[in-house]
Design an enzyme around this catalytic site. Structure first.
Site, mmCIF file in Angstrom:
data_model
loop_
_atom_site.group_PDB
_atom_site.id
_atom_site.type_symbol
_atom_site.label_atom_id
_atom_site.label_comp_id
_atom_site.label_asym_id
_atom_site.label_seq_id
_atom_site.Cartn_x
_atom_site.Cartn_y
_atom_site.Cartn_z
ATOM 1 N N LYS A 93 39.454 45.901 39.406
ATOM 2 C CA LYS A 93 38.874 44.304 39.320
ATOM 3 C C LYS A 93 37.672 44.508 40.142
ATOM 4 C CE LYS A 93 43.145 41.684 40.124
ATOM 5 N NZ LYS A 93 44.517 40.400 40.393
ATOM 6 N N GLU A 126 47.904 43.325 34.822
ATOM 7 C CA GLU A 126 48.821 42.014 35.856
ATOM 8 C C GLU A 126 49.204 40.898 34.662
ATOM 9 O OE1 GLU A 126 46.047 40.093 38.641
ATOM 10 O OE2 GLU A 126 47.127 38.993 39.007
ATOM 11 N N GLU A 166 46.273 41.087 54.458
ATOM 12 C CA GLU A 166 46.440 41.980 53.160
ATOM 13 C C GLU A 166 46.920 43.439 53.389
ATOM 14 O OE1 GLU A 166 45.746 40.967 50.435
ATOM 15 O OE2 GLU A 166 44.076 40.027 50.644
ATOM 16 N N HIS A 206 44.251 30.149 48.133
ATOM 17 C CA HIS A 206 42.768 29.910 47.509
ATOM 18 C C HIS A 206 42.768 28.473 47.647
ATOM 19 C CE1 HIS A 206 40.762 29.339 43.439
ATOM 20 N NE2 HIS A 206 40.973 28.407 43.231
ATOM 21 N N ARG A 239 27.431 49.620 28.402
ATOM 22 C CA ARG A 239 28.621 49.766 27.793
ATOM 23 C C ARG A 239 29.892 50.654 28.742
ATOM 24 N NH1 ARG A 239 26.478 49.561 22.606
ATOM 25 N NH2 ARG A 239 26.426 47.302 22.497
ATOM 26 N N ASN A 288 50.288 38.882 44.830
ATOM 27 C CA ASN A 288 48.649 37.672 45.141
ATOM 28 C C ASN A 288 50.231 37.068 46.295
ATOM 29 O OD1 ASN A 288 47.049 37.824 43.282
ATOM 30 N ND2 ASN A 288 48.087 37.385 41.462
ATOM 31 N N HIS A 325 48.192 34.318 47.953
ATOM 32 C CA HIS A 325 47.112 33.391 46.928
ATOM 33 C C HIS A 325 46.796 32.282 47.245
ATOM 34 C CE1 HIS A 325 46.276 38.187 48.488
ATOM 35 N NE2 HIS A 325 44.801 37.787 47.729
ATOM 36 N N LYS A 347 49.817 49.851 46.674
ATOM 37 C CA LYS A 347 49.110 49.549 45.497
ATOM 38 C C LYS A 347 49.180 49.764 44.436
ATOM 39 C CE LYS A 347 45.128 46.443 44.297
ATOM 40 N NZ LYS A 347 44.015 45.487 44.631
ATOM 41 N N ARG A 359 51.874 43.131 39.310
ATOM 42 C CA ARG A 359 51.101 43.010 39.782
ATOM 43 C C ARG A 359 50.631 42.192 40.691
ATOM 44 N NH1 ARG A 359 45.120 45.805 38.642
ATOM 45 N NH2 ARG A 359 43.894 45.147 40.935
ATOM 46 N N HIS A 367 38.955 34.822 53.368
ATOM 47 C CA HIS A 367 40.085 35.125 52.403
ATOM 48 C C HIS A 367 41.029 35.516 53.261
ATOM 49 C CE1 HIS A 367 42.015 35.938 49.034
ATOM 50 N NE2 HIS A 367 42.329 36.983 48.821
HETATM 51 N N1 GLY Z 1 44.040 41.989 45.255
HETATM 52 C C1 GLY Z 1 44.886 41.975 43.546
HETATM 53 C C2 GLY Z 1 44.815 43.083 42.897
HETATM 54 O O1 GLY Z 1 44.077 43.540 43.632
HETATM 55 O O2 GLY Z 1 45.997 42.453 42.589
#
Ligand code: GLY
Length: 374
Positions: free
Chosen positions: A149, A243, A191, A258, A127, A251, A254, A233, A247, A272
């Site tokens: 993430k 997000e 990035e 994608h 947990r 993207n 992206h 960031k 946030r 990527h």
């Molecule tokens: N890579 C995008 C984010 O961490 O929100």
């Protein structure tokens, strides 16, 4: 946190879940010193991959030993295919076989794949365990190791099983970038450029001036770029951890990217970061087409990415079966799509990105069609 003046500390302000990102040289060799005060017991489990283990694991193991931290090590196969349920099951079972306890922290030593699967294992095992990121790729240092993430891919798409689980510490040792091959370095560079394009025109201008040196190996320039990216960031994550708003700006490139990754089967044909580079160019092209962005800004973005050696068009990538409709339907499968429209990050200029789900499908298809025609 640290008093060495050759180390930059960037705090991610998330209250009780806040943490430091340390950026500098030779951090790996001193990793035990930074980790020891944060872990509840002098025992950790290191997760890495076959490539990184060869180059950087001995230095980490030595550093842990010097700080009297005992450790188990699990080495995963290198590559994106490792980020799946089968490997997660194997990883969690091996950690349980090693009799980890709730107080045992995990350490992710590697790039995005190792970081994402290890972070997710930490989120769900017993947990929730603490974990520390030691990112060894530019992409992981400027993006995936920051912000919590974590997750794995499924046959339905990338990162569809996962959790937000913040690390206790990120150690970004820019020295580890020395062994990164140029293609993967550049994928991470895309990035880095993203932060300039989405919200920081001065940083973009700095990259235009210093990007060549940075890519050629200038460590000061690398450190500055990692620091600026992490600062950008960290500010966004502190403002919108899960997000629901700002946030989403991360993207940029992206949604288009994608679609290109899906069309190439998420294979090595397109990394990527390479997909994000082309995706950012398409996002600027669409912004120009909609009358939102001066054409000169779109040209500047494209020129900089191309000068550094990143792909900026579909030339050499698109096969005869590629169509605008096919790419658009991949965009709709992106997990951010809403009500049959893709959520896009567009720009009013360099450093002025915004999100929208209001763009007509026809405009997006036209941009894709133009890109396919070359
Ligand atoms: N890579 C995008 C984010 O961490 O929100």
């Amino acid at each position: 946190m640290d008093t060495r003046d050759d180390i930059d500390t960037q705090r991610v302000e998330l209250g009780a879940r806040g943490y430091d990102i340390l950026i500098g040289e030779d951090l790996l060799a001193a990793a035990g010193t930074y980790i020891r005060p944060l872990v509840a017991q002098p025992r950790v489990a290191v997760v890495t991959d076959t490539n990184v283990a060869q180059r950087w694991l001995p230095a980490l193991e030595k550093a842990l030993g010097q700080a009297n931290i005992v450790h188990d090590t699990i080495v995963l196969p290198a590559g994106e295919h490792t980020k799946d349920l089968a490997h997660l099951e194997d990883l969690t079972n091996r950690l349980l076989d090693a009799r980890i306890e709730r107080a045992t922290a995990l350490i992710a030593l590697g790039g995005g794949v190792v970081g994402d699967i290890t972070g997710f294992a930490a989120a769900i095992l017993l947990r929730g365990l603490d974990f520390v990121h030691i990112p060894t790729t530019l992409l992981a240092q400027v993006d995936s190791s920051v912000g919590g993430k974590t997750g794995i891919n499924t046959r339905h798409g990338k990162n569809l099983i996962g959790a937000f689980h913040q690390p206790r510490l990120v150690l970004a040792d820019v020295g580890t970038l020395e062994t990164l091959d140029q293609r993967h370095f550049l994928a991470g560079y895309a990035e880095t450029v993203k932060y300039g394009l989405l919200g920081d025109p001065q940083f973009f201008a700095w990259l235009e001036t210093k990007g060549a040196d940075l890519c050629a190996g200038d460590r000061q320039a690398r450190r500055h770029a990692v620091r600026a990216s992490c600062a950008a960031k960290a500010a966004i994550v502190a403002d919108d951890e899960r997000e629901s708003g700002r946030r989403q700006l991360l993207n940029l490139g992206h949604t288009f990217g994608h679609a290109l990754e899906a069309q190439t089967g998420f294979s090595d044909a397109l990394l990527h970061g390479e997909a994000v580079a082309i995706g950012m160019v398409l996002a600027f092209d669409l912004s120009v087409r909609l009358g939102l962005c001066p054409p000169g800004d779109a040209r500047r973005a494209r020129r900089h990415l191309a000068e550094r050696g990143l792909p900026v068009s579909l030339t050499g990538l698109a096969g005869p079966d590629w169509t605008a409709d096919g790419l658009f339907s991949h965009m709709l499968h992106d997990k951010k799509a809403r009500g049959g429209r893709p959520t896009l990050v567009l720009a009013r200029g360099i450093g002025q990105a915004f999100t929208t789900s209001e763009v007509e499908a026809e405009s997006v298809r036209t941009v894709l069609d133009d890109a396919l025609k070359g």
